[in-house]
Structure formats: C-alpha cells, structure tokens
Motif scaffolding. Structure first.
Motif, PDB file in Angstrom:
ATOM      1  N   UNK A 132       0.593  -1.187  -0.024  1.00  0.00           N
ATOM      2  CA  UNK A 132       0.231   0.065  -0.077  1.00  0.00           C
ATOM      3  C   UNK A 132       0.627   1.353   0.156  1.00  0.00           C
ATOM      4  N   UNK A 133       1.816   1.357   1.030  1.00  0.00           N
ATOM      5  CA  UNK A 133       3.141   2.262   1.099  1.00  0.00           C
ATOM      6  C   UNK A 133       3.385   2.660  -0.749  1.00  0.00           C
ATOM      7  N   UNK A 134       3.754   1.832  -0.965  1.00  0.00           N
ATOM      8  CA  UNK A 134       4.872   1.693  -2.747  1.00  0.00           C
ATOM      9  C   UNK A 134       3.416   1.557  -3.960  1.00  0.00           C
ATOM     10  N   UNK A 135       2.293   1.626  -3.462  1.00  0.00           N
ATOM     11  CA  UNK A 135       1.460   2.361  -4.974  1.00  0.00           C
ATOM     12  C   UNK A 135       1.279   3.117  -5.508  1.00  0.00           C
ATOM     13  N   UNK A 136       0.980   3.690  -6.410  1.00  0.00           N
ATOM     14  CA  UNK A 136       0.960   5.041  -6.372  1.00  0.00           C
ATOM     15  C   UNK A 136      -0.928   4.450  -7.159  1.00  0.00           C
ATOM     16  N   UNK A 137      -1.415   3.620  -6.899  1.00  0.00           N
ATOM     17  CA  UNK A 137      -2.846   3.856  -7.139  1.00  0.00           C
ATOM     18  C   UNK A 137      -3.525   1.824  -7.078  1.00  0.00           C
ATOM     19  N   UNK A 171      -6.303   3.722 -14.254  1.00  0.00           N
ATOM     20  CA  UNK A 171      -5.675   3.586 -12.991  1.00  0.00           C
ATOM     21  C   UNK A 171      -5.604   4.403 -12.073  1.00  0.00           C
ATOM     22  N   UNK A 172      -6.658   3.895 -10.849  1.00  0.00           N
ATOM     23  CA  UNK A 172      -7.230   5.237 -10.095  1.00  0.00           C
ATOM     24  C   UNK A 172      -6.004   5.744  -8.969  1.00  0.00           C
ATOM     25  N   UNK A 173      -5.871   6.887  -8.758  1.00  0.00           N
ATOM     26  CA  UNK A 173      -4.313   7.458  -8.407  1.00  0.00           C
ATOM     27  C   UNK A 173      -4.782   7.774  -6.692  1.00  0.00           C
TER      28      UNK A 173
END
Length: 87
Positions: free
Chosen positions: A60-65, A84-86
């Motif tokens: 979750x911390x690494x994700x952009x969306x 992609x939902x940012x």
C-alpha cells in the motif's frame, strides 16, 4: 478494464485523479468477483501490479493507485491498457 461507463461510478468519485497505462505482466483474477489491485505506475506509463502477501501494508505504501478488475473478467494480459485510480 477500460472504457466502461463512469457517470455513476463510485470509484470515479472517490478517486478523481486517474491515468491510463499498460500492464507490465499478466494479472490473474477470479471470475465472478470484482477485485481491486494495487499498482505502481512508471513515468513511461507502465503499470506494475503489486503482489499481496504478508507485507500488505508495504505494498500500500509503494502503490501509486488501484486498478479494478470487473467480475466478468478472469484477469488481464500483459500489455492491456488499463485505467488507474491514483491515490
């Protein structure tokens, strides 16, 4: 994964910022179940699905969306254009 109606889409309201990109690899999903997959987006528009496991918080911390895999699909092939939902 792309081109679906968005007028009444709760994701569009919750995540107004979005972009498009191509999956870097195949993405498996169970048919009959809508899934949301955390992804990392490169500056070149490549979308890398992040694997979940014991380090769920770190993804979750690494994700952009997120990308949404509709319930009528069994995943997506690498190279597929996705919304992609940012965060």
């Amino acid at each position: 994964l792309e081109g679906r109606p968005q007028a009444a889409d709760p994701m569009a309201r919750a995540f107004p910022r979005r972009t498009k990109g191509r999956l870097t690899r195949n993405l498996a999903s169970k048919a009959g179940r809508e899934e949301y997959v955390r992804v990392k987006v490169s500056p070149a528009g490549e979308v890398e699905p992040l694997l979940l496991g014991t380090a769920t918080l770190s993804t979750l911390m690494r994700a952009d969306g997120l990308i949404r895999v509709p319930r009528d699909l069994e995943g997506a092939a690498g190279g597929t254009l996705v919304d992609v939902f940012l965060f």
